[in-house]
Write a protein that holds these residues in place. Structure first.
Motif, PDB file in Angstrom:
ATOM      1  N   PRO A 135       0.810  -1.220   0.000  1.00 39.33           N
ATOM      2  CA  PRO A 135       0.000   0.000   0.000  1.00 39.33           C
ATOM      3  C   PRO A 135       0.846   1.273   0.000  1.00 39.33           C
ATOM      4  O   PRO A 135       0.517   2.238  -0.693  1.00 39.33           O
ATOM      5  CB  PRO A 135      -0.827  -0.128   1.277  1.00 39.33           C
ATOM      6  CG  PRO A 135      -0.945  -1.604   1.494  1.00 39.33           C
ATOM      7  CD  PRO A 135       0.371  -2.163   1.032  1.00 39.33           C
ATOM      8  N   ALA A 136       1.959   1.276   0.730  1.00 42.46           N
ATOM      9  CA  ALA A 136       2.830   2.457   0.751  1.00 42.46           C
ATOM     10  C   ALA A 136       3.447   2.697  -0.626  1.00 42.46           C
ATOM     11  O   ALA A 136       3.558   3.843  -1.077  1.00 42.46           O
ATOM     12  CB  ALA A 136       3.920   2.284   1.805  1.00 42.46           C
ATOM     13  N   ASP A 137       3.862   1.613  -1.318  1.00 37.84           N
ATOM     14  CA  ASP A 137       4.417   1.734  -2.669  1.00 37.84           C
ATOM     15  C   ASP A 137       3.375   2.283  -3.630  1.00 37.84           C
ATOM     16  O   ASP A 137       3.670   3.147  -4.465  1.00 37.84           O
ATOM     17  CB  ASP A 137       4.908   0.387  -3.196  1.00 37.84           C
ATOM     18  CG  ASP A 137       6.154  -0.123  -2.506  1.00 37.84           C
ATOM     19  OD1 ASP A 137       6.872   0.691  -1.887  1.00 37.84           O
ATOM     20  OD2 ASP A 137       6.394  -1.344  -2.579  1.00 37.84           O
ATOM     21  N   LEU A 138       2.164   1.757  -3.534  1.00 35.90           N
ATOM     22  CA  LEU A 138       1.091   2.205  -4.427  1.00 35.90           C
ATOM     23  C   LEU A 138       0.757   3.677  -4.191  1.00 35.90           C
ATOM     24  O   LEU A 138       0.529   4.431  -5.140  1.00 35.90           O
ATOM     25  CB  LEU A 138      -0.147   1.327  -4.244  1.00 35.90           C
ATOM     26  CG  LEU A 138       0.022  -0.137  -4.655  1.00 35.90           C
ATOM     27  CD1 LEU A 138      -1.202  -0.943  -4.265  1.00 35.90           C
ATOM     28  CD2 LEU A 138       0.302  -0.256  -6.142  1.00 35.90           C
ATOM     29  N   GLN A 139       0.740   4.088  -2.922  1.00 37.55           N
ATOM     30  CA  GLN A 139       0.462   5.493  -2.595  1.00 37.55           C
ATOM     31  C   GLN A 139       1.568   6.392  -3.148  1.00 37.55           C
ATOM     32  O   GLN A 139       1.302   7.437  -3.725  1.00 37.55           O
ATOM     33  CB  GLN A 139       0.319   5.677  -1.082  1.00 37.55           C
ATOM     34  CG  GLN A 139       0.049   7.105  -0.666  1.00 37.55           C
ATOM     35  CD  GLN A 139      -1.289   7.631  -1.163  1.00 37.55           C
ATOM     36  OE1 GLN A 139      -2.240   6.890  -1.332  1.00 37.55           O
ATOM     37  NE2 GLN A 139      -1.344   8.924  -1.409  1.00 37.55           N
ATOM     38  N   ALA A 140       2.821   5.981  -2.972  1.00 41.09           N
ATOM     39  CA  ALA A 140       3.948   6.766  -3.485  1.00 41.09           C
ATOM     40  C   ALA A 140       3.887   6.867  -5.000  1.00 41.09           C
ATOM     41  O   ALA A 140       4.154   7.930  -5.580  1.00 41.09           O
ATOM     42  CB  ALA A 140       5.268   6.139  -3.039  1.00 41.09           C
ATOM     43  N   ASN A 141       3.503   5.777  -5.667  1.00 39.65           N
ATOM     44  CA  ASN A 141       3.373   5.780  -7.115  1.00 39.65           C
ATOM     45  C   ASN A 141       2.278   6.751  -7.551  1.00 39.65           C
ATOM     46  O   ASN A 141       2.459   7.524  -8.490  1.00 39.65           O
ATOM     47  CB  ASN A 141       3.067   4.360  -7.602  1.00 39.65           C
ATOM     48  CG  ASN A 141       2.973   4.289  -9.106  1.00 39.65           C
ATOM     49  OD1 ASN A 141       1.991   4.706  -9.694  1.00 39.65           O
ATOM     50  ND2 ASN A 141       4.003   3.735  -9.723  1.00 39.65           N
ATOM     51  N   ALA A 142       1.134   6.737  -6.871  1.00 40.26           N
ATOM     52  CA  ALA A 142       0.029   7.638  -7.203  1.00 40.26           C
ATOM     53  C   ALA A 142       0.452   9.091  -7.019  1.00 40.26           C
ATOM     54  O   ALA A 142       0.166   9.948  -7.867  1.00 40.26           O
ATOM     55  CB  ALA A 142      -1.189   7.332  -6.342  1.00 40.26           C
ATOM     56  N   GLU A 143       1.144   9.363  -5.928  1.00 40.02           N
ATOM     57  CA  GLU A 143       1.595  10.735  -5.672  1.00 40.02           C
ATOM     58  C   GLU A 143       2.588  11.191  -6.732  1.00 40.02           C
ATOM     59  O   GLU A 143       2.547  12.325  -7.191  1.00 40.02           O
ATOM     60  CB  GLU A 143       2.202  10.833  -4.276  1.00 40.02           C
ATOM     61  CG  GLU A 143       1.157  10.728  -3.184  1.00 40.02           C
ATOM     62  CD  GLU A 143       1.731  10.645  -1.779  1.00 40.02           C
ATOM     63  OE1 GLU A 143       2.965  10.786  -1.610  1.00 40.02           O
ATOM     64  OE2 GLU A 143       0.935  10.443  -0.848  1.00 40.02           O
TER      65      GLU A 143
ATOM     66  N   GLN B 198      -7.028   7.000  -5.894  1.00 43.37           N
ATOM     67  CA  GLN B 198      -7.446   6.267  -4.700  1.00 43.37           C
ATOM     68  C   GLN B 198      -8.805   5.603  -4.878  1.00 43.37           C
ATOM     69  O   GLN B 198      -9.327   5.006  -3.951  1.00 43.37           O
ATOM     70  CB  GLN B 198      -7.469   7.207  -3.499  1.00 43.37           C
ATOM     71  CG  GLN B 198      -6.090   7.688  -3.119  1.00 43.37           C
ATOM     72  CD  GLN B 198      -6.117   8.836  -2.118  1.00 43.37           C
ATOM     73  OE1 GLN B 198      -7.174   9.342  -1.755  1.00 43.37           O
ATOM     74  NE2 GLN B 198      -4.947   9.256  -1.684  1.00 43.37           N
TER      75      GLN B 198
ATOM     76  N   LEU C 170      -5.217  12.692  -7.205  1.00 41.51           N
ATOM     77  CA  LEU C 170      -5.011  11.773  -6.080  1.00 41.51           C
ATOM     78  C   LEU C 170      -6.308  11.063  -5.704  1.00 41.51           C
ATOM     79  O   LEU C 170      -6.298   9.860  -5.416  1.00 41.51           O
ATOM     80  CB  LEU C 170      -4.437  12.521  -4.874  1.00 41.51           C
ATOM     81  CG  LEU C 170      -2.983  12.953  -5.019  1.00 41.51           C
ATOM     82  CD1 LEU C 170      -2.587  13.900  -3.891  1.00 41.51           C
ATOM     83  CD2 LEU C 170      -2.061  11.752  -5.057  1.00 41.51           C
TER      84      LEU C 170
END
Length: 124
Positions: free
Chosen positions: A70-78, A97, A93
């Motif tokens: 989840p942290a990787d996916l969030q960083a990728n989205a950002e 999400q 964003l």
């Protein structure tokens, strides 16, 4: 080229055997399945790119360069949204999400994410 790639893959498999996470046998099995997809032309990538990514699956921990936590996916989205102007970034964003609607797939050529937000008309 293919023989060189296969030799590299075999070397990577022997080096990564016994590494933490997925066993070498499981990574080898996953590689063979992914390789078959590449050779059958069932991937939406060039054969060379597909085989390179399949070979990366043999690395310890399945290090394919693809975000999975989840942290990787969030960083990728950002990171994807960071290139947009500030006034569009928050909407991006939200779409990344899961807000709004989603159509399509990577296999079909792309994913369309749409979010309708009310705006106020400027006063005359």
């Amino acid at each position: 080229m293919c023989l060189l790639l296969l030799a590299s893959v075999a070397a990577a498999a022997s080096v990564s055997e016994g590494a933490a996470g997925t066993s070498g046998a499981e990574r080898q099995r996953a590689y063979q399945q992914e390789r078959q997809v590449c050779l059958n032309g069932a991937s939406n990538q060039s054969r060379e790119d597909c085989l390179r990514e399949a070979a990366a699956a043999l690395q310890p921990g399945g290090n394919t360069g693809v975000a999975s936590t989840p942290a990787d996916l969030q960083a990728n989205a950002e990171q994807r949204c960071a290139a947009l102007p500030a006034e569009d970034r928050q909407s991006c964003l939200l779409r990344m999400q899961g807000a709004g609607s989603t159509q399509g797939s990577a296999d079909a050529g792309g994913i369309l994410r749409e979010l309708t937000e009310p705006t106020q008309k400027p006063a005359p």
